[in-house]
Design a protein around this motif. Structure first.
Motif, PDB file in Angstrom:
ATOM      1  N   VAL A  13       1.102  -1.259   0.013  1.00  0.00           N
ATOM      2  CA  VAL A  13       0.043  -0.485   0.630  1.00  0.00           C
ATOM      3  C   VAL A  13       0.464   1.178   0.056  1.00  0.00           C
ATOM      4  CG1 VAL A  13      -2.413  -1.445   1.399  1.00  0.00           C
ATOM      5  CG2 VAL A  13       0.218   0.291   2.326  1.00  0.00           C
ATOM      6  N   LYS A  14       0.457   2.451   0.424  1.00  0.00           N
ATOM      7  CA  LYS A  14       0.651   3.536  -0.856  1.00  0.00           C
ATOM      8  C   LYS A  14       0.198   4.733  -0.625  1.00  0.00           C
ATOM      9  CE  LYS A  14       3.762   5.590  -4.132  1.00  0.00           C
ATOM     10  NZ  LYS A  14       3.662   5.977  -5.870  1.00  0.00           N
ATOM     11  N   CYS A  15       0.961   5.854   0.612  1.00  0.00           N
ATOM     12  CA  CYS A  15       0.456   7.003   0.722  1.00  0.00           C
ATOM     13  C   CYS A  15       0.193   7.804  -0.280  1.00  0.00           C
ATOM     14  CB  CYS A  15       1.042   7.616   2.208  1.00  0.00           C
ATOM     15  SG  CYS A  15       0.808   9.672   2.509  1.00  0.00           S
ATOM     16  N   VAL A  16      -0.668   8.513  -1.097  1.00  0.00           N
ATOM     17  CA  VAL A  16      -0.565   8.949  -2.405  1.00  0.00           C
ATOM     18  C   VAL A  16      -0.144  10.393  -2.189  1.00  0.00           C
ATOM     19  CG1 VAL A  16      -2.487   7.988  -3.098  1.00  0.00           C
ATOM     20  CG2 VAL A  16      -2.982  10.089  -1.897  1.00  0.00           C
ATOM     21  N   LYS A  17      -0.078  10.735  -0.827  1.00  0.00           N
ATOM     22  CA  LYS A  17       0.799  12.098  -0.641  1.00  0.00           C
ATOM     23  C   LYS A  17       2.183  11.619  -0.541  1.00  0.00           C
ATOM     24  CE  LYS A  17      -3.100  14.628   2.137  1.00  0.00           C
ATOM     25  NZ  LYS A  17      -3.591  16.035   2.691  1.00  0.00           N
ATOM     26  N   CYS A  18       2.402  11.180   0.616  1.00  0.00           N
ATOM     27  CA  CYS A  18       4.175  11.118   1.209  1.00  0.00           C
ATOM     28  C   CYS A  18       4.263  10.290   0.390  1.00  0.00           C
ATOM     29  CB  CYS A  18       4.373  11.511   2.420  1.00  0.00           C
ATOM     30  SG  CYS A  18       3.882   9.583   2.972  1.00  0.00           S
ATOM     31  N   GLY A  19       3.649   9.208  -0.506  1.00  0.00           N
ATOM     32  CA  GLY A  19       4.644   7.749  -1.521  1.00  0.00           C
ATOM     33  C   GLY A  19       5.053   6.735  -0.214  1.00  0.00           C
ATOM     34  N   ARG A  20       4.890   7.146   0.876  1.00  0.00           N
ATOM     35  CA  ARG A  20       5.187   6.057   2.278  1.00  0.00           C
ATOM     36  C   ARG A  20       4.578   4.261   1.353  1.00  0.00           C
ATOM     37  NH1 ARG A  20       6.320   5.328   7.683  1.00  0.00           N
ATOM     38  NH2 ARG A  20       6.429   7.297   7.918  1.00  0.00           N
ATOM     39  N   THR A  21       5.486   3.980   1.444  1.00  0.00           N
ATOM     40  CA  THR A  21       4.922   2.066   1.331  1.00  0.00           C
ATOM     41  C   THR A  21       4.813   1.960   2.550  1.00  0.00           C
ATOM     42  OG1 THR A  21       6.946   1.446  -0.130  1.00  0.00           O
ATOM     43  CG2 THR A  21       5.252   2.806  -1.070  1.00  0.00           C
ATOM     44  N   GLN A  22       3.854   0.487   2.139  1.00  0.00           N
ATOM     45  CA  GLN A  22       4.015  -0.308   3.154  1.00  0.00           C
ATOM     46  C   GLN A  22       3.363  -1.723   2.918  1.00  0.00           C
ATOM     47  OE1 GLN A  22       2.290   1.372   6.809  1.00  0.00           O
ATOM     48  NE2 GLN A  22       1.649  -0.999   8.309  1.00  0.00           N
ATOM     49  N   ILE A  23       3.945  -2.563   3.743  1.00  0.00           N
ATOM     50  CA  ILE A  23       3.181  -4.596   3.088  1.00  0.00           C
ATOM     51  C   ILE A  23       1.934  -4.842   4.173  1.00  0.00           C
ATOM     52  CG2 ILE A  23       3.562  -6.378   1.914  1.00  0.00           C
ATOM     53  CD1 ILE A  23       5.196  -4.243   0.653  1.00  0.00           C
ATOM     54  N   ILE A  24       0.920  -4.914   4.128  1.00  0.00           N
ATOM     55  CA  ILE A  24       0.124  -5.622   4.487  1.00  0.00           C
ATOM     56  C   ILE A  24      -0.238  -6.366   3.833  1.00  0.00           C
ATOM     57  CG2 ILE A  24      -1.024  -3.824   5.519  1.00  0.00           C
ATOM     58  CD1 ILE A  24      -2.869  -3.622   3.880  1.00  0.00           C
ATOM     59  N   TYR A  25      -1.494  -7.759   4.305  1.00  0.00           N
ATOM     60  CA  TYR A  25      -1.825  -9.196   4.587  1.00  0.00           C
ATOM     61  C   TYR A  25      -3.494  -8.668   4.796  1.00  0.00           C
ATOM     62  CZ  TYR A  25       2.740 -10.499   4.912  1.00  0.00           C
ATOM     63  OH  TYR A  25       4.346 -10.189   4.663  1.00  0.00           O
ATOM     64  N   ILE A  26      -3.547  -8.993   3.406  1.00  0.00           N
ATOM     65  CA  ILE A  26      -4.961  -8.534   2.793  1.00  0.00           C
ATOM     66  C   ILE A  26      -5.603 -10.170   3.201  1.00  0.00           C
ATOM     67  CG2 ILE A  26      -5.336  -6.367   2.514  1.00  0.00           C
ATOM     68  CD1 ILE A  26      -5.940  -7.834  -0.345  1.00  0.00           C
ATOM     69  N   PRO A  27      -7.015 -10.972   3.748  1.00  0.00           N
ATOM     70  CA  PRO A  27      -7.773  -9.599   4.162  1.00  0.00           C
ATOM     71  C   PRO A  27      -6.979  -9.275   5.647  1.00  0.00           C
ATOM     72  CG  PRO A  27      -8.809 -11.734   3.687  1.00  0.00           C
ATOM     73  CD  PRO A  27      -7.182 -11.956   3.525  1.00  0.00           C
ATOM     74  N   ARG A  28      -6.549 -10.219   6.326  1.00  0.00           N
ATOM     75  CA  ARG A  28      -6.726 -10.213   7.798  1.00  0.00           C
ATOM     76  C   ARG A  28      -6.406  -8.030   8.399  1.00  0.00           C
ATOM     77  NH1 ARG A  28      -2.019 -14.712   9.539  1.00  0.00           N
ATOM     78  NH2 ARG A  28      -2.878 -13.558  11.359  1.00  0.00           N
ATOM     79  N   GLU A  29      -5.747  -8.164   7.514  1.00  0.00           N
ATOM     80  CA  GLU A  29      -5.531  -6.227   7.757  1.00  0.00           C
ATOM     81  C   GLU A  29      -6.087  -5.516   6.983  1.00  0.00           C
ATOM     82  OE1 GLU A  29      -1.157  -5.496   8.396  1.00  0.00           O
ATOM     83  OE2 GLU A  29      -0.452  -8.281   8.320  1.00  0.00           O
ATOM     84  N   ASP A  30      -6.634  -4.618   7.105  1.00  0.00           N
ATOM     85  CA  ASP A  30      -6.650  -3.429   7.245  1.00  0.00           C
ATOM     86  C   ASP A  30      -6.132  -2.612   6.355  1.00  0.00           C
ATOM     87  OD1 ASP A  30      -9.724  -4.009   7.307  1.00  0.00           O
ATOM     88  OD2 ASP A  30      -9.998  -3.547   9.213  1.00  0.00           O
ATOM     89  N   ILE A  31      -6.695  -1.866   4.783  1.00  0.00           N
ATOM     90  CA  ILE A  31      -5.658  -0.646   4.483  1.00  0.00           C
ATOM     91  C   ILE A  31      -5.362   0.535   6.099  1.00  0.00           C
ATOM     92  CG2 ILE A  31      -5.792   0.640   2.764  1.00  0.00           C
ATOM     93  CD1 ILE A  31      -6.024  -1.833   1.468  1.00  0.00           C
ATOM     94  N   PRO A  32      -3.872   0.704   5.720  1.00  0.00           N
ATOM     95  CA  PRO A  32      -3.774   1.690   7.680  1.00  0.00           C
ATOM     96  C   PRO A  32      -3.908   2.509   6.177  1.00  0.00           C
ATOM     97  CG  PRO A  32      -1.794   0.533   5.879  1.00  0.00           C
ATOM     98  CD  PRO A  32      -2.882  -0.275   5.153  1.00  0.00           C
ATOM     99  N   LYS A  33      -4.373   3.679   7.609  1.00  0.00           N
ATOM    100  CA  LYS A  33      -3.961   4.887   7.296  1.00  0.00           C
ATOM    101  C   LYS A  33      -2.625   5.902   7.460  1.00  0.00           C
ATOM    102  CE  LYS A  33      -8.075   6.733   8.157  1.00  0.00           C
ATOM    103  NZ  LYS A  33      -9.035   8.052   8.789  1.00  0.00           N
TER     104      LYS A  33
END
Ligand SMILES: [Zn+2]
Length: 53
Positions: A13-33
């Motif tokens: 997942v990626k923040c559209v504002k600052c471009g920070r990325t993070q790996i998550i696992y769906i559907p166990r995790e929600d899309i973070p802020k």
């Protein structure tokens, strides 16, 4: 009969504002802020490798 249907998928997942990325696992995790921008991150890339380990 319950199969292993709830397979988890790694997504980047990626923040559209600052471009920070993070790996998550769906559907166990929600899309973070983004912790900095406080906006919902978007799915940038599916990291489905089709491996079971
Ligand atoms: Zn951000």
């Amino acid at each position: 009969m319950k199969n292993k249907k709830d397979k988890v998928e790694a997504v980047e997942v990626k923040c559209v504002k600052c471009g920070r990325t993070q790996i998550i696992y769906i559907p166990r995790e929600d899309i973070p802020k983004c912790p900095e921008c406080k906006v919902n991150m978007i799915i940038n890339e599916l990291l489905d490798e089709g491996k079971s380990y």
